[in-house]
Motif scaffolding. Structure first.
Motif, PDB file in Angstrom:
ATOM      1  N   ILE A 179      37.597  42.456  39.128  1.00  0.00           N
ATOM      2  CA  ILE A 179      36.243  42.623  39.674  1.00  0.00           C
ATOM      3  C   ILE A 179      36.047  41.707  40.883  1.00  0.00           C
ATOM      4  O   ILE A 179      35.527  42.138  41.924  1.00  0.00           O
ATOM      5  CB  ILE A 179      35.182  42.354  38.596  1.00  0.00           C
ATOM      6  CG1 ILE A 179      35.275  43.399  37.495  1.00  0.00           C
ATOM      7  CG2 ILE A 179      33.784  42.334  39.211  1.00  0.00           C
ATOM      8  CD1 ILE A 179      34.450  43.086  36.263  1.00  0.00           C
ATOM      9  N   ARG A 193      40.418  36.150  25.855  1.00  0.00           N
ATOM     10  CA  ARG A 193      40.538  35.310  27.046  1.00  0.00           C
ATOM     11  C   ARG A 193      41.921  34.684  27.051  1.00  0.00           C
ATOM     12  O   ARG A 193      42.573  34.566  26.005  1.00  0.00           O
ATOM     13  CB  ARG A 193      39.453  34.229  27.059  1.00  0.00           C
ATOM     14  CG  ARG A 193      38.072  34.774  27.232  1.00  0.00           C
ATOM     15  CD  ARG A 193      37.939  35.287  28.634  1.00  0.00           C
ATOM     16  NE  ARG A 193      36.702  35.996  28.834  1.00  0.00           N
ATOM     17  CZ  ARG A 193      36.481  36.728  29.912  1.00  0.00           C
ATOM     18  NH1 ARG A 193      37.375  36.827  30.852  1.00  0.00           N
ATOM     19  NH2 ARG A 193      35.349  37.363  30.042  1.00  0.00           N
ATOM     20  N   GLY A 215      35.966  46.353  35.742  1.00  0.00           N
ATOM     21  CA  GLY A 215      37.236  45.729  35.401  1.00  0.00           C
ATOM     22  C   GLY A 215      38.277  46.761  35.003  1.00  0.00           C
ATOM     23  O   GLY A 215      38.150  47.954  35.285  1.00  0.00           O
ATOM     24  N   GLY A 223      41.048  39.492  29.186  1.00  0.00           N
ATOM     25  CA  GLY A 223      39.731  39.536  29.818  1.00  0.00           C
ATOM     26  C   GLY A 223      39.659  38.815  31.147  1.00  0.00           C
ATOM     27  O   GLY A 223      38.960  39.253  32.064  1.00  0.00           O
ATOM     28  N   ASP A 224      40.401  37.717  31.295  1.00  0.00           N
ATOM     29  CA  ASP A 224      40.413  37.000  32.574  1.00  0.00           C
ATOM     30  C   ASP A 224      41.010  37.872  33.681  1.00  0.00           C
ATOM     31  O   ASP A 224      40.575  37.814  34.829  1.00  0.00           O
ATOM     32  CB  ASP A 224      41.201  35.696  32.461  1.00  0.00           C
ATOM     33  CG  ASP A 224      40.543  34.702  31.507  1.00  0.00           C
ATOM     34  OD1 ASP A 224      39.382  34.924  31.106  1.00  0.00           O
ATOM     35  OD2 ASP A 224      41.203  33.713  31.152  1.00  0.00           O
ATOM     36  N   SER A 245      40.813  41.115  33.836  1.00  0.00           N
ATOM     37  CA  SER A 245      39.785  42.103  34.161  1.00  0.00           C
ATOM     38  C   SER A 245      38.715  41.497  35.071  1.00  0.00           C
ATOM     39  O   SER A 245      38.275  42.123  36.044  1.00  0.00           O
ATOM     40  CB  SER A 245      39.154  42.640  32.874  1.00  0.00           C
ATOM     41  OG  SER A 245      38.320  43.727  33.150  1.00  0.00           O
ATOM     42  N   ASP A 246      38.320  40.256  34.780  1.00  0.00           N
ATOM     43  CA  ASP A 246      37.355  39.561  35.641  1.00  0.00           C
ATOM     44  C   ASP A 246      37.921  39.354  37.039  1.00  0.00           C
ATOM     45  O   ASP A 246      37.216  39.505  38.039  1.00  0.00           O
ATOM     46  CB  ASP A 246      36.972  38.207  35.042  1.00  0.00           C
ATOM     47  CG  ASP A 246      36.192  38.334  33.741  1.00  0.00           C
ATOM     48  OD1 ASP A 246      35.733  39.458  33.417  1.00  0.00           O
ATOM     49  OD2 ASP A 246      36.050  37.312  33.046  1.00  0.00           O
ATOM     50  N   GLU A 247      39.193  39.021  37.107  1.00  0.00           N
ATOM     51  CA  GLU A 247      39.845  38.825  38.400  1.00  0.00           C
ATOM     52  C   GLU A 247      39.850  40.121  39.211  1.00  0.00           C
ATOM     53  O   GLU A 247      39.656  40.111  40.430  1.00  0.00           O
ATOM     54  CB  GLU A 247      41.278  38.328  38.190  1.00  0.00           C
ATOM     55  CG  GLU A 247      42.042  38.102  39.480  1.00  0.00           C
ATOM     56  CD  GLU A 247      43.483  37.695  39.224  1.00  0.00           C
ATOM     57  OE1 GLU A 247      43.986  36.890  40.023  1.00  0.00           O
ATOM     58  OE2 GLU A 247      44.098  38.192  38.268  1.00  0.00           O
TER      59      GLU A 247
END
Length: 124
Positions: free
Chosen positions: A73, A121, A88, A66-67, A69-71
């Motif tokens: 974005i 995460r 993401g 998930g981190d 995917s956030d990165e």
């Protein structure tokens, strides 16, 4: 320069990542090409090295979380991407044909890149 580097990767030239032509995109394309070739070899071996005359599929699982995917974005925001493109990573790629290099909807041997850990995460 990037077009030249990309064409070297398309020809499976491992030297494409040397010197000034290295980019993350070039490295990603090279890795994906190698993994697709490996998956294709594995799936075709189980099919007695013949063309895909039966329904077969394979998946390459990556450890993106998930981190990551956030990165993705955040990087899109920093690059000025349009709001409609701010999303993401996808949990699964579009299918690709394992018998050839094309994405054929009629192929019976297909592969996917899958990211089963996107719900987790890095610290999980």
């Amino acid at each position: 320069d990037e077009e030249f580097s990309s064409s070297k990767v398309e020809r499976n030239d491992e030297n494409a990542m040397d010197g000034n032509s290295f980019t993350q995109d070039i490295a990603r394309k090279w890795r994906r090409r190698k993994l697709r070739d490996l998956l294709s070899d594995l799936v075709l071996q189980t099919n007695n090295n013949t063309m895909c005359d039966t329904n077969r599929w394979g998946a390459i699982l990556t450890a993106h979380h998930g981190d990551d995917s956030d990165e993705t974005i955040l990087l899109k925001l920093l690059r000025g991407s349009h709001l409609s493109n701010l999303r993401g990573m996808e949990a699964r790629s579009e299918k690709f044909d394992l018998a050839t290099d094309s994405s054929s909807s009629s192929s019976t041997c297909v592969g996917y890149f899958a990211k089963p850990m996107l719900q987790l995460r890095k610290n999980d």
